[in-house]
Motif scaffolding. Structure first.
Motif, PDB file in Angstrom:
ATOM      1  N   VAL A  11       0.852  -1.199   0.000  1.00  0.00           N
ATOM      2  CA  VAL A  11       0.000   0.000   0.000  1.00  0.00           C
ATOM      3  C   VAL A  11       0.888   1.251   0.000  1.00  0.00           C
ATOM      4  O   VAL A  11       0.686   2.175  -0.781  1.00  0.00           O
ATOM      5  CB  VAL A  11      -0.965  -0.006   1.207  1.00  0.00           C
ATOM      6  N   VAL A  12       1.878   1.231   0.873  1.00  0.00           N
ATOM      7  CA  VAL A  12       2.761   2.396   0.947  1.00  0.00           C
ATOM      8  C   VAL A  12       3.575   2.502  -0.330  1.00  0.00           C
ATOM      9  O   VAL A  12       3.726   3.588  -0.908  1.00  0.00           O
ATOM     10  CB  VAL A  12       3.680   2.301   2.191  1.00  0.00           C
ATOM     11  N   LYS A  46       3.043   1.172  -3.460  1.00  0.00           N
ATOM     12  CA  LYS A  46       2.309   1.316  -4.716  1.00  0.00           C
ATOM     13  C   LYS A  46       1.357   2.515  -4.724  1.00  0.00           C
ATOM     14  O   LYS A  46       1.112   3.099  -5.770  1.00  0.00           O
ATOM     15  CB  LYS A  46       1.505   0.047  -5.023  1.00  0.00           C
ATOM     16  N   ILE A  47       0.790   2.888  -3.620  1.00  0.00           N
ATOM     17  CA  ILE A  47      -0.232   3.941  -3.605  1.00  0.00           C
ATOM     18  C   ILE A  47       0.317   5.240  -2.987  1.00  0.00           C
ATOM     19  O   ILE A  47       0.248   6.305  -3.604  1.00  0.00           O
ATOM     20  CB  ILE A  47      -1.496   3.469  -2.846  1.00  0.00           C
ATOM     21  N   LEU A  48       0.850   5.154  -1.782  1.00  0.00           N
ATOM     22  CA  LEU A  48       1.237   6.373  -1.073  1.00  0.00           C
ATOM     23  C   LEU A  48       2.536   6.982  -1.603  1.00  0.00           C
ATOM     24  O   LEU A  48       2.636   8.206  -1.719  1.00  0.00           O
ATOM     25  CB  LEU A  48       1.370   6.090   0.428  1.00  0.00           C
ATOM     26  N   THR A  49       3.508   6.171  -1.914  1.00  0.00           N
ATOM     27  CA  THR A  49       4.788   6.710  -2.377  1.00  0.00           C
ATOM     28  C   THR A  49       4.623   7.498  -3.679  1.00  0.00           C
ATOM     29  O   THR A  49       5.152   8.618  -3.789  1.00  0.00           O
ATOM     30  CB  THR A  49       5.824   5.582  -2.529  1.00  0.00           C
ATOM     31  N   PRO A  50       3.896   6.992  -4.713  1.00  0.00           N
ATOM     32  CA  PRO A  50       3.715   7.819  -5.916  1.00  0.00           C
ATOM     33  C   PRO A  50       2.973   9.135  -5.622  1.00  0.00           C
ATOM     34  O   PRO A  50       3.298  10.178  -6.186  1.00  0.00           O
ATOM     35  CB  PRO A  50       2.922   6.941  -6.868  1.00  0.00           C
ATOM     36  N   ARG A  51       2.011   9.076  -4.739  1.00  0.00           N
ATOM     37  CA  ARG A  51       1.277  10.298  -4.395  1.00  0.00           C
ATOM     38  C   ARG A  51       2.193  11.292  -3.681  1.00  0.00           C
ATOM     39  O   ARG A  51       2.141  12.497  -3.941  1.00  0.00           O
ATOM     40  CB  ARG A  51       0.057   9.977  -3.526  1.00  0.00           C
ATOM     41  N   LYS A  76       4.517  12.629  -6.244  1.00  0.00           N
ATOM     42  CA  LYS A  76       3.793  13.577  -7.104  1.00  0.00           C
ATOM     43  C   LYS A  76       3.616  14.919  -6.385  1.00  0.00           C
ATOM     44  O   LYS A  76       3.828  15.986  -6.964  1.00  0.00           O
ATOM     45  CB  LYS A  76       2.437  12.991  -7.487  1.00  0.00           C
TER      46      LYS A  76
END
Length: 183
Positions: free
Chosen positions: A37-38, A40-45, A48
């Motif tokens: 989750v961290v 794949k989802i949070l790190t790109p956000r 960004k």
């Protein structure tokens, strides 16, 4: 130490420091779930958001530099305009000074012409007054000389032609004697 190990063995034989296998499996799956989750989802956000903030900061700096360059250009333009305005004002003052000098010269010339005209008019008036006074004086002298001649001669000089001749002769003699006295 034996007593502690024997005590543990008596209680069920499990080591309290070691977790149970099912807890380890659940913990590893939870760790990988959180890691996914961290990762794949949070790190790109987060990346960004960091990129957007970096772009915003760099864009703000670029805009500030552009605004500063524009302000410098405007300042130079205003200074150039101010210098041009000062030059124009100086030129206008010089023109006004020259026009003032020209007007002053023209007024002086007009005043001198007016003064000459007044002096000439005064000379003309004086000459006219002198001629009038001379004529009045001649008439008065003629009358007085006629009266005097009448008293001296004892005969009447009522005849106008005779009176004029006598007066003219008297005045001619008077003028000739005054001309000789001047010499």
């Amino acid at each position: 130490m034996n007593t502690a190990a024997s005590l543990l063995a008596a209680e069920g034989g499990a080591n309290p420091l070691l977790p149970h296998v099912y807890e380890l499996v659940v913990g590893i799956f939870a760790f990988f779930a959180v890691f996914l989750v961290v990762g794949k989802i949070l790190t790109p956000r987060i990346q960004k958001t960091l990129v957007e903030r970096t772009d915003a900061i760099e864009g703000g700096i670029k805009r500030a530099e552009d605004a500063q360059a524009e302000a410098q250009a405007l300042l130079k333009q205003y200074r150039d305009q101010l210098a041009e305005a000062r030059h124009e004002a100086s030129r206008l003052r010089e023109e006004a000074r020259e026009q003032g000098a020209q007007i002053k010269a023209e007024l002086r010339e007009e005043a001198q012409a007016e003064a000459r005209r007044i002096v000439e008019a005064a000379h003309t008036q004086i000459e006219a007054d002198r001629q009038l006074a001379f004529a009045q004086l001649r008439t008065e002298i003629g009358r007085l000389s006629t009266d005097l001649a009448t008293r001296i001669v004892g005969e009447s000089l009522e005849d106008e032609a005779r009176q004029r001749r006598t007066v003219d002769r008297f005045l001619d003699e008077l003028e000739s004697s005054s001309a000789q006295a001047v010499r």
